[in-house]
Design a protein around this motif. Structure first.
Motif, PDB file in Angstrom:
ATOM      1  N   ASP A  57      38.182 -12.676   6.358  1.00 12.15           N
ATOM      2  CA  ASP A  57      36.965 -12.151   6.332  1.00 12.15           C
ATOM      3  C   ASP A  57      36.521 -11.727   7.700  1.00 12.15           C
ATOM      4  OD1 ASP A  57      36.748 -12.721   3.720  1.00 12.15           O
ATOM      5  OD2 ASP A  57      34.967 -13.818   3.754  1.00 12.15           O
ATOM      6  N   SER A  82      40.623 -13.615   0.371  1.00 14.44           N
ATOM      7  CA  SER A  82      39.527 -12.712   0.630  1.00 14.44           C
ATOM      8  C   SER A  82      39.852 -11.914   1.951  1.00 14.44           C
ATOM      9  CB  SER A  82      38.175 -13.607   1.119  1.00 14.44           C
ATOM     10  OG  SER A  82      37.073 -12.762   1.435  1.00 14.44           O
ATOM     11  N   LYS A  84      37.165  -9.497   2.941  1.00 10.14           N
ATOM     12  CA  LYS A  84      36.027  -9.074   3.151  1.00 10.14           C
ATOM     13  C   LYS A  84      35.987  -8.474   4.662  1.00 10.14           C
ATOM     14  CE  LYS A  84      30.999  -9.999   2.357  1.00 10.14           C
ATOM     15  NZ  LYS A  84      30.091 -10.979   1.824  1.00 10.14           N
ATOM     16  N   GLU A  85      35.445  -7.343   4.851  1.00  5.79           N
ATOM     17  CA  GLU A  85      34.930  -6.703   5.971  1.00  5.79           C
ATOM     18  C   GLU A  85      36.276  -6.772   7.166  1.00  5.79           C
ATOM     19  OE1 GLU A  85      31.190  -8.473   7.188  1.00  5.79           O
ATOM     20  OE2 GLU A  85      30.219  -7.770   5.526  1.00  5.79           O
ATOM     21  N   THR A 108      38.920 -10.387  -3.305  1.00  2.00           N
ATOM     22  CA  THR A 108      37.939  -9.466  -2.883  1.00  2.00           C
ATOM     23  C   THR A 108      38.174  -8.550  -1.428  1.00  2.00           C
ATOM     24  OG1 THR A 108      35.414  -9.375  -1.884  1.00  2.00           O
ATOM     25  CG2 THR A 108      36.740 -11.172  -1.205  1.00  2.00           C
ATOM     26  N   GLU A 110      35.635  -6.417  -0.303  1.00  4.01           N
ATOM     27  CA  GLU A 110      34.521  -5.819  -0.116  1.00  4.01           C
ATOM     28  C   GLU A 110      34.276  -5.378   1.387  1.00  4.01           C
ATOM     29  OE1 GLU A 110      29.653  -7.041  -0.173  1.00  4.01           O
ATOM     30  OE2 GLU A 110      31.013  -8.080  -1.563  1.00  4.01           O
ATOM     31  N   SER A 111      33.881  -4.158   1.644  1.00  4.97           N
ATOM     32  CA  SER A 111      33.771  -3.616   2.930  1.00  4.97           C
ATOM     33  C   SER A 111      34.883  -3.604   3.798  1.00  4.97           C
ATOM     34  CB  SER A 111      32.600  -4.207   3.669  1.00  4.97           C
ATOM     35  OG  SER A 111      31.229  -3.998   2.645  1.00  4.97           O
ATOM     36  N   ASN A 134      36.726  -7.715  -6.666  1.00  3.91           N
ATOM     37  CA  ASN A 134      35.576  -6.861  -6.023  1.00  3.91           C
ATOM     38  C   ASN A 134      36.138  -5.794  -4.859  1.00  3.91           C
ATOM     39  OD1 ASN A 134      33.087  -6.276  -4.552  1.00  3.91           O
ATOM     40  ND2 ASN A 134      32.793  -8.282  -3.649  1.00  3.91           N
TER      41      ASN A 134
END
Length: 398
Positions: A57, A82, A84-85, A108, A110-111, A134
């Motif tokens: 992340d 993960s 994410k971002e 995930t 996400e973004s 996600n």
């Protein structure tokens, strides 16, 4: 990662901070080139000390000068779940070489590339997300992205596609033949603002069987002209608000098998607003109004629509139909059942500028059939009155 803004060295050590569980070792070599305005990161050797890390992340988040990154597959990512971002707000990033990076356990993204305004594409193992759930805002505002394709390995665990391509204003083509949509819960804003999107190809697993939120899915996709029939077998749909609004060039929309018993009160507001070239809308028999009480602007601005079959619409609780058919200048026919009733009083301008809708006016093209000699109606001279009452008036009060 840390880097010195003045560093120009090749084969420099790349420091992996302990906040993500890594340490700088002899294997963590590569190079950083930073001119102060652009930054290139290249991994040259395998980096095994990240193997136990579960989260990436924000790994490169806000590296505002990062232009390209290579050698990611040299990092052992077999335990990463993960991402994410990871590259969020890397506004100058243009290319990312994924290689054969192991992303099989990632749930995930996400973004992951949100606000990467310079990103034009990805290479490598894009289809390796076999556990992905996600993808919310994954490519949001990637303004230079023009095409995207997933060829293999797409997860059947995918649930969230909200805003995945939102703001990709130069995106023209999405090939998603292998994308499994059967467990997706939300596609809200999925292509919102994709002004140049012309092609969306879905595969055999594109049935939206569990979806609940379709709000603004294709909002402002002004170059989109056709779509494959959208199969929605879900009985969980709560909103289709502005789903196709401002798709000004789309001509046909087919929504089949939809079960909309659970629509919220404003779940159909603006659904086809300003779809100026729309000529055909097909609703399946399961398309009912559910709890929808507000149909404001549902077909407003559909200037090319001539015929609407709303016979599946069943409700006696609709309260607001303001501008529902406003400016439907070519609309001549609406088919509705007796179970579609409007109980509210907010129907202002419901049929404003529906110039060809009969609406109580005698159609010009039928005038001769009724009034010409030998027509269906007698002429005034052929009509006489008689009554047995003593009233002298003609016509009498009877």
């Amino acid at each position: 990662f840390t880097h010195d803004a003045t560093m120009e060295a090749v084969n420099s050590s790349i420091d992996i901070p302990t906040t993500i569980g890594g340490t700088a070792t002899a294997n963590s070599k590569g190079y950083i080139k930073d001119s102060g305005t652009t930054l290139v990161i290249h991994f040259a050797n395998a980096i095994s000390n990240l193997k136990t890390v579960a989260s990436w992340d924000g790994f490169f988040r806000e590296f505002s000068n990062l232009e390209s990154i290579e050698g990611l597959s040299l990092i052992d990512t077999s335990t990463v779940t993960s991402m994410k971002e990871v590259f969020k707000d890397c506004s100058k990033l243009t290319t990312v070489a994924l290689g054969d990076i192991d992303i099989s356990h990632v749930t995930t993204v996400e973004s992951v590339f949100e606000n990467c305004e310079g990103l034009s594409g990805l290479t490598g193992n894009i289809g390796g997300f076999t556990a992905l759930q996600n993808a919310k805002n994954a490519f949001k505002n990637c303004k230079l992205l023009t095409a995207f394709g997933i060829n293999a390995g797409s997860a059947d665990t995918l649930t969230n596609l909200e805003g995945v391509f939102s703001g990709c204003e130069n995106l023209t083509t999405v090939y998603a033949q292998s994308m499994n949509l059967t467990n997706v819960d939300t596609v809200k804003d999925m292509f919102n603002g994709c002004k140049k999107l012309t092609t969306f190809v879905a595969g055999s697993n594109s049935n939206l069987a569990t979806v609940s939120n379709l709000e603004k899915m294709f909002y402002d996709c002004e170059s989109l002209t056709t779509l494959p029939a959208i199969h929605i077998t879900s009985d969980r749909v709560t909103t289709m608000k502005a789903m196709f609004a401002s798709c000004s060039n789309i001509t046909q929309v087919g929504i089949v098998s939809a079960k909309t018993d659970n629509l919220v009160s404003d779940g159909l507001v603006d659904m086809f607003l300003n779809c100026k070239k729309l000529t055909t809308v097909v609703f399946g028999q399961g398309f009912v109004l559910g709890n929808a009480t507000d149909l404001t602007n549902m077909f407003s601005g559909c200037e090319s629509l001539t015929y609407l079959d709303l016979s599946s619409f069943s409700s006696n609780s609709v309260e607001n139909v303001t501008d529902m058919f406003k400016n439907n200048k070519k609309l001549t026919t609406i088919i509705a059942s007796n179970s579609f009733a409007v109980k509210g009083k907010t129907g202002d301008e419901m049929f404003l500028n529906c110039e060809k809708l009969v609406g109580g006016e005698f159609p010009e093209e039928l005038k001769d059939i009724f009034t010409e000699e030998g027509g269906l109606f007698p002429t005034p001279k052929e009509i006489s009155f008689s009554c047995s009452c003593p009233d002298w008036a003609m016509m009498c009060k009877h």
